[in-house]
Every structure is written in structure tokens, then in C-alpha cells.
Enzyme design. Structure first.
Site, mmCIF file in Angstrom:
data_model
loop_
_atom_site.group_PDB
_atom_site.id
_atom_site.type_symbol
_atom_site.label_atom_id
_atom_site.label_comp_id
_atom_site.label_asym_id
_atom_site.label_seq_id
_atom_site.Cartn_x
_atom_site.Cartn_y
_atom_site.Cartn_z
ATOM 1 N N PRO A 248 0.732 -1.776 -0.012
ATOM 2 C CG PRO A 248 -0.202 -1.166 2.024
ATOM 3 C CD PRO A 248 0.836 -2.204 0.642
ATOM 4 C CG ASN A 249 -0.056 4.226 1.058
ATOM 5 O OD1 ASN A 249 -1.373 4.922 0.873
ATOM 6 N ND2 ASN A 249 0.130 3.715 2.122
ATOM 7 N NE ARG B 10 3.986 6.590 1.633
ATOM 8 C CZ ARG B 10 4.115 4.950 1.838
ATOM 9 N NH1 ARG B 10 4.920 4.083 1.247
ATOM 10 N NH2 ARG B 10 3.880 5.045 3.094
ATOM 11 C CE1 TYR C 255 9.368 5.026 2.596
ATOM 12 C CE2 TYR C 255 7.432 6.632 2.849
ATOM 13 C CZ TYR C 255 8.053 5.662 3.294
ATOM 14 O OH TYR C 255 7.644 4.625 4.106
ATOM 15 C CG ASN D 187 8.456 -1.805 -0.288
ATOM 16 O OD1 ASN D 187 7.759 -2.487 1.125
ATOM 17 N ND2 ASN D 187 9.164 -0.943 -0.129
ATOM 18 C CB ALA E 119 2.009 0.445 6.207
ATOM 19 C CD GLU F 242 10.570 -7.232 5.040
ATOM 20 O OE1 GLU F 242 10.686 -9.186 6.080
ATOM 21 O OE2 GLU F 242 10.392 -6.561 5.866
ATOM 22 C CG HIS G 13 11.079 -2.440 4.717
ATOM 23 N ND1 HIS G 13 10.274 -2.311 4.158
ATOM 24 C CD2 HIS G 13 11.757 -3.789 5.156
ATOM 25 C CE1 HIS G 13 9.576 -3.453 4.498
ATOM 26 N NE2 HIS G 13 10.474 -4.381 5.218
ATOM 27 N NE ARG H 29 10.251 6.495 8.344
ATOM 28 C CZ ARG H 29 9.598 5.964 7.060
ATOM 29 N NH1 ARG H 29 9.199 5.121 6.555
ATOM 30 N NH2 ARG H 29 7.941 7.106 7.481
HETATM 31 C C1 DQA Z 1 8.741 0.601 3.502
HETATM 32 C C2 DQA Z 1 8.641 1.216 5.314
HETATM 33 C C3 DQA Z 1 7.349 0.650 5.935
HETATM 34 O O1 DQA Z 1 7.717 1.315 7.455
HETATM 35 C C4 DQA Z 1 6.189 2.080 4.835
HETATM 36 O O2 DQA Z 1 4.670 1.674 5.734
HETATM 37 C C5 DQA Z 1 6.182 1.918 3.779
HETATM 38 C C6 DQA Z 1 7.697 1.889 3.096
HETATM 39 C C7 DQA Z 1 9.999 1.192 2.737
HETATM 40 O O3 DQA Z 1 10.312 0.814 1.959
HETATM 41 O O4 DQA Z 1 10.687 1.663 3.189
HETATM 42 O O5 DQA Z 1 5.281 2.260 3.381
HETATM 43 O O6 DQA Z 1 8.079 -0.298 3.281
#
Ligand code: DQA
Length: 141
Positions: free
Chosen positions: A9-10, A17, A22, A71, A74, A98, A100, A107
Site C-alpha cells: 500500500p501507498n 509521497r 522515499y 516490499n 505498512a 523483503e 524497504h 524511524r
Molecule cells: C516502507 C517502510 C514502511 O514502514 C512503510 O509503511 C512503507 C514503505 C519502505 O519501503 O521504506 O510504506 O516499506
């Protein structure tokens, strides 16, 4: 080899964003980058805000034995359903890394927990889009 690059998501909003966290590049830029890194492989990059859709893609990977870069965004921090789907995949011998973009450990506290990491093949975080590129080079090796 086909490689699934799944984004939660997002992450479809990358580019606008929270650019301070990011960066300003988009998922389309990421797809171009990964395809240029591995021209002989089929990079199938997808994004969804939907947990069931993401789980369906993991089932697809399990059935076809397709390696995955994930990835979970959240979902990383609370989705036991996603964790169980990842465990099903990796315990059947299909690798899943996995990734990120940011370093969640640097964070907010709620980001320090990943319910996915314990069942992933490996974890790469904190290197921007290079987290995906490192994961890709590892899968290819
Ligand atoms: C994320 C880190 C997560 O905490 C966050 O919710 C994201 C992006 C990252 O790629 O840094 O949406 O997965």
C-alpha cells in the site's frame, strides 16, 4: 527467469509521497531500472493497496515457483495473513526477499517490528531503490 516485484500500500504514490523519505522516483522508474539491470529476465513489477490481492499474487508465485522481491509497505508491521502467505511460499522452497526503501529501524517505533522478516529468505532495507537492485542481484546469483 521471471521475477515478481510486489509492492504494498501507498507505494503507487512514490514520486510524490514523502519525497524526503522515499525520494522522487516512481515505480515506473524502478521497473526501468530493474529491467536494465537484468535484461535477460522478465521483471514483473506490481503494486496494490489490497491485502487479498497481494496474497493472491503470492499464491501465484508459489504455484509457478516464481522468486519474489516484496516490499510489504505498512503491511510489514501487522499483517499476519501476509506473513502466513509468505511462509507458505518460502517453506515450499521459493525465495522471497523483503525490501524497504527506507530503514524502518531508524524511524518510528511501530516500524521496528516486521512480522514478515522471520519467514522471508532475506531482508534488505535502507538503500532507496538500490534495496530492490541488491535483492535482484542476489536472486539472480
Ligand atoms: C516502507 C517502510 C514502511 O514502514 C512503510 O509503511 C512503507 C514503505 C519502505 O519501503 O521504506 O510504506 O516499506
Amino acid at each position: 527467469m521471471r521475477i515478481l516485484v510486489l509492492n504494498g500500500p501507498n507505494l503507487g504514490r512514490l514520486g510524490m509521497r514523502e519525497p524526503d523519505v522515499y525520494g522522487t522516483a516512481t515505480l515506473d522508474d524502478l521497473k526501468l531500472m530493474l529491467s536494465a539491470d537484468a535484461p535477460e529476465h522478465d521483471i514483473d513489477l506490481r503494486q496494490t493497496n489490497s491485502e487479498p490481492e497481494l496474497m493472491g499474487w503470492l499464491y501465484e508465485a508459489a504455484d509457478a515457483k516464481t522468486p519474489v522481491i516484496l516490499n510489504p509497505a505498512a503491511f510489514t508491521h501487522y499483517s499476519y495473513a501476509l506473513r502466513d502467505a509468505v511462509a507458505m511460499l518460502t517453506k515450499s522452497g521459493v525465495p522471497l526477499i523483503e525490501v524497504h526503501i527506507s530503514n524502518p529501524h531508524a524511524r518510528e517505533e511501530f516500524r521496528h517490528t516486521s512480522v514478515i522478516s522471520g519467514v522471508a529468505t532475506g531482508v534488505i532495507a535502507g538503500f532507496g531503490f538500490d534495496s530492490y537492485r541488491l535483492a535482484l542481484s542476489q536472486l539472480i546469483r
